[in-house]
Write a protein that holds these residues in place. Structure first.
Motif, PDB file in Angstrom:
ATOM      1  N   ASP A   1       0.852  -1.188   0.000  1.00  0.00           N
ATOM      2  CA  ASP A   1       0.000   0.000   0.000  1.00  0.00           C
ATOM      3  C   ASP A   1       0.884   1.234   0.000  1.00  0.00           C
ATOM      4  OD1 ASP A   1      -1.707   2.114   0.531  1.00  0.00           O
ATOM      5  OD2 ASP A   1      -2.850   1.066   2.088  1.00  0.00           O
ATOM      6  N   TRP A   2       1.123   1.797  -1.169  1.00  0.00           N
ATOM      7  CA  TRP A   2       2.088   2.882  -1.280  1.00  0.00           C
ATOM      8  C   TRP A   2       1.639   4.125  -0.508  1.00  0.00           C
ATOM      9  CZ3 TRP A   2       0.372   7.473  -3.205  1.00  0.00           C
ATOM     10  CH2 TRP A   2      -0.759   7.461  -4.038  1.00  0.00           C
ATOM     11  N   ARG A   3       0.322   4.395  -0.475  1.00  0.00           N
ATOM     12  CA  ARG A   3      -0.156   5.585   0.239  1.00  0.00           C
ATOM     13  C   ARG A   3       0.099   5.444   1.734  1.00  0.00           C
ATOM     14  NH1 ARG A   3      -4.764   9.774  -0.895  1.00  0.00           N
ATOM     15  NH2 ARG A   3      -4.922  10.731   1.167  1.00  0.00           N
ATOM     16  N   SER A   4      -0.194   4.291   2.288  1.00  0.00           N
ATOM     17  CA  SER A   4       0.066   4.063   3.700  1.00  0.00           C
ATOM     18  C   SER A   4       1.561   4.126   3.993  1.00  0.00           C
ATOM     19  CB  SER A   4      -0.487   2.691   4.125  1.00  0.00           C
ATOM     20  OG  SER A   4      -0.159   2.412   5.459  1.00  0.00           O
ATOM     21  N   GLY A   5       2.361   3.536   3.114  1.00  0.00           N
ATOM     22  CA  GLY A   5       3.811   3.574   3.293  1.00  0.00           C
ATOM     23  C   GLY A   5       4.346   4.993   3.311  1.00  0.00           C
ATOM     24  N   LEU A   6       3.866   5.821   2.376  1.00  0.00           N
ATOM     25  CA  LEU A   6       4.313   7.210   2.327  1.00  0.00           C
ATOM     26  C   LEU A   6       3.866   7.988   3.560  1.00  0.00           C
ATOM     27  CD1 LEU A   6       3.723   8.331  -1.390  1.00  0.00           C
ATOM     28  CD2 LEU A   6       5.909   8.140  -0.202  1.00  0.00           C
ATOM     29  N   THR A   7       2.654   7.722   4.030  1.00  0.00           N
ATOM     30  CA  THR A   7       2.129   8.438   5.189  1.00  0.00           C
ATOM     31  C   THR A   7       2.966   8.160   6.433  1.00  0.00           C
ATOM     32  OG1 THR A   7      -0.127   8.359   4.303  1.00  0.00           O
ATOM     33  CG2 THR A   7       0.108   8.762   6.665  1.00  0.00           C
ATOM     34  N   VAL A   8       3.230   6.882   6.693  1.00  0.00           N
ATOM     35  CA  VAL A   8       4.018   6.506   7.866  1.00  0.00           C
ATOM     36  C   VAL A   8       5.443   7.040   7.744  1.00  0.00           C
ATOM     37  CG1 VAL A   8       4.980   4.566   9.164  1.00  0.00           C
ATOM     38  CG2 VAL A   8       2.618   4.480   8.344  1.00  0.00           C
ATOM     39  N   TRP A   9       6.017   6.905   6.560  1.00  0.00           N
ATOM     40  CA  TRP A   9       7.377   7.396   6.337  1.00  0.00           C
ATOM     41  C   TRP A   9       7.459   8.896   6.568  1.00  0.00           C
ATOM     42  CZ3 TRP A   9       9.432   9.185   1.075  1.00  0.00           C
ATOM     43  CH2 TRP A   9      10.789   9.536   1.172  1.00  0.00           C
ATOM     44  N   ALA A  10       6.548   9.669   5.960  1.00  0.00           N
ATOM     45  CA  ALA A  10       6.600  11.127   6.063  1.00  0.00           C
ATOM     46  C   ALA A  10       6.420  11.591   7.506  1.00  0.00           C
ATOM     47  CB  ALA A  10       5.529  11.750   5.167  1.00  0.00           C
ATOM     48  N   ARG A  11       5.475  11.007   8.211  1.00  0.00           N
ATOM     49  CA  ARG A  11       5.232  11.433   9.604  1.00  0.00           C
ATOM     50  C   ARG A  11       6.417  11.116  10.504  1.00  0.00           C
ATOM     51  NH1 ARG A  11      -1.026   9.262   9.933  1.00  0.00           N
ATOM     52  NH2 ARG A  11      -2.022  11.124   9.022  1.00  0.00           N
TER      53      ARG A  11
ATOM     54  N   THR B   1       8.494  14.047  -1.324  1.00  0.00           N
ATOM     55  CA  THR B   1       8.197  13.806   0.089  1.00  0.00           C
ATOM     56  C   THR B   1       9.275  14.420   0.964  1.00  0.00           C
ATOM     57  OG1 THR B   1       7.118  11.713  -0.505  1.00  0.00           O
ATOM     58  CG2 THR B   1       7.685  12.038   1.807  1.00  0.00           C
ATOM     59  N   LYS B   2      10.504  14.276   0.546  1.00  0.00           N
ATOM     60  CA  LYS B   2      11.614  14.865   1.298  1.00  0.00           C
ATOM     61  C   LYS B   2      11.487  16.380   1.354  1.00  0.00           C
ATOM     62  CE  LYS B   2      16.647  15.339   1.299  1.00  0.00           C
ATOM     63  NZ  LYS B   2      17.918  14.886   0.692  1.00  0.00           N
ATOM     64  N   TYR B   3      11.137  17.017   0.227  1.00  0.00           N
ATOM     65  CA  TYR B   3      10.987  18.467   0.214  1.00  0.00           C
ATOM     66  C   TYR B   3       9.908  18.909   1.207  1.00  0.00           C
ATOM     67  CZ  TYR B   3      13.407  17.935  -4.286  1.00  0.00           C
ATOM     68  OH  TYR B   3      14.287  17.596  -5.281  1.00  0.00           O
ATOM     69  N   LEU B   4       8.802  18.183   1.207  1.00  0.00           N
ATOM     70  CA  LEU B   4       7.699  18.507   2.109  1.00  0.00           C
ATOM     71  C   LEU B   4       8.115  18.364   3.568  1.00  0.00           C
ATOM     72  CD1 LEU B   4       4.664  19.059   2.620  1.00  0.00           C
ATOM     73  CD2 LEU B   4       4.262  16.614   2.336  1.00  0.00           C
ATOM     74  N   VAL B   5       8.758  17.258   3.881  1.00  0.00           N
ATOM     75  CA  VAL B   5       9.131  16.966   5.271  1.00  0.00           C
ATOM     76  C   VAL B   5      10.213  17.918   5.772  1.00  0.00           C
ATOM     77  CG1 VAL B   5      10.267  15.263   6.739  1.00  0.00           C
ATOM     78  CG2 VAL B   5       8.445  14.544   5.181  1.00  0.00           C
ATOM     79  N   VAL B   6      11.237  18.117   4.980  1.00  0.00           N
ATOM     80  CA  VAL B   6      12.349  18.965   5.427  1.00  0.00           C
ATOM     81  C   VAL B   6      11.881  20.401   5.643  1.00  0.00           C
ATOM     82  CG1 VAL B   6      14.580  19.957   4.768  1.00  0.00           C
ATOM     83  CG2 VAL B   6      14.136  17.521   4.408  1.00  0.00           C
ATOM     84  N   GLY B   7      11.049  20.897   4.734  1.00  0.00           N
ATOM     85  CA  GLY B   7      10.512  22.243   4.900  1.00  0.00           C
ATOM     86  C   GLY B   7       9.708  22.377   6.180  1.00  0.00           C
ATOM     87  N   ALA B   8       8.911  21.362   6.476  1.00  0.00           N
ATOM     88  CA  ALA B   8       8.089  21.388   7.686  1.00  0.00           C
ATOM     89  C   ALA B   8       8.941  21.308   8.948  1.00  0.00           C
ATOM     90  CB  ALA B   8       7.089  20.232   7.657  1.00  0.00           C
TER      91      ALA B   8
END
Length: 219
Positions: free
Chosen positions: A77-87, A141-148
Motif C-alpha cells: 500500500d504505497w499511500r500508507s507507506g508514504l504516510t508513515v514514512w513522512a510522519r 516527500t523529502k521536500y515537504l518533510v524537510v521544509g516542515a
C-alpha cells in the motif's frame, strides 16, 4: 583501583554530548575542541573514536534517522507507506532542527540511509509506480518533510498586536499565531501531506489509464 584521571569515553557518550551541543548551540557551535571541553577531555582523545567532525555528524544522523519508519511499504500500500514514512521522518527531524541540514542531506554512502531509500523506491515500484515517478515521489516527500521540520510558520509572527494593527488589517490575529504554533504546524503538515497524497492518487489512476489504453492499442 585508582580512578582514571581522564574520563572514560565511549562512542555513544560522544554522540550524546555532540547532539546536545548541536541542539543547544547549532551546527556552528560544534567543533572537536568544543566537544572535548564539554566532555572534560583532550581533543586528541576524541580522534581515536572519530577521525573527523563530519564522521561524527554522519554517525549522529544515522542514529536519529533510525527512528524513521519505512516498514509500511512492505504491505504494497504505497499511500500508507508514504504516510508513515513522512510522519516519522518529520518527527525525527523536528526533534533536532539544528541538525536538519546534516540529516536531510543525500544518503551518500551511509548504509542505513541507503537501506531506507531502497525500501521507499522498491516499495513504490512494487506497488505499480514507474521508476521515474518513484524517484520524484521520494524527492517530493523529502521536500515537504524537510521544509516542515526546518521552519515554523506560526512562530515567525510577532506576538505584539501593535505590529499588525492598522497597517496590516488582514493580519489582525497574527499576534496569536505563536501561542498556537505547535497545533498550527502539525495541522498544516497534515493538510499538505493529505493534499500531496490525493494528488498522487489522481496521478496513479491516470498512469493506469494510459497504460491500459496503450496495451489496448497494441492489441
Amino acid at each position: 583501583m585508582a580512578r582514571p584521571r581522564t574520563p572514560m569515553l565511549s562512542v555513544s557518550g560522544i554522540r550524546t554530548a555532540a547532539l546536545a551541543l548541536v541542539d543547544r548551540d547549532g551546527l556552528e557551535g560544534l567543533s572537536m575542541r568544543r566537544l572535548a571541553q564539554e566532555l572534560d577531555v583532550q581533543a586528541a582523545s576524541l580522534y581515536s573514536h572519530y577521525r573527523t567532525k563530519e564522521d561524527l555528524l554522519a554517525d549522529i544522523a544515522n542514529e536519529i534517522m533510525a527512528e524513521v519508519d519505512v516498514s509500511g511499504f512492505a504491505s504494497g500500500d504505497w499511500r500508507s507507506g508514504l504516510t508513515v514514512w513522512a510522519r516519522s521522518y518529520r518527527a525525527a527531524l523536528a526533534a533536532h532542527p539544528n541538525l536538519v541540514p546534516v540529516v536531510a542531506a543525500g544518503p551518500g554512502r551511509r548504509e542505513a540511509a541507503l537501506r531506507r531509500a531502497d525500501a521507499v523506491h522498491g516499495g513504490l515500484v512494487a506497488a505499480g509506480w514507474p521508476a521515474r515517478h518513484a524517484t520524484m515521489i521520494g524527492a517530493s516527500t523529502k521536500y515537504l518533510v524537510v521544509g516542515a521540520a526546518m521552519n515554523s510558520f506560526a512562530r515567525g509572527f510577532d506576538d505584539d498586536v501593535q505590529v499588525y494593527r492598522d497597517r496590516y488589517p488582514n493580519l489582525s490575529q497574527a499576534h496569536r499565531l505563536s501561542e498556537h504554533a505547535a497545533e498550527i504546524d502539525d495541522d498544516s503538515f497534515e493538510l499538505a501531506l493529505s493534499a500531496f497524497l490525493d494528488g498522487l492518487d489522481r496521478t496513479f489512476a491516470a498512469l493506469g489509464s494510459d497504460l491500459g489504453a496503450a496495451r489496448a492499442a497494441e492489441g
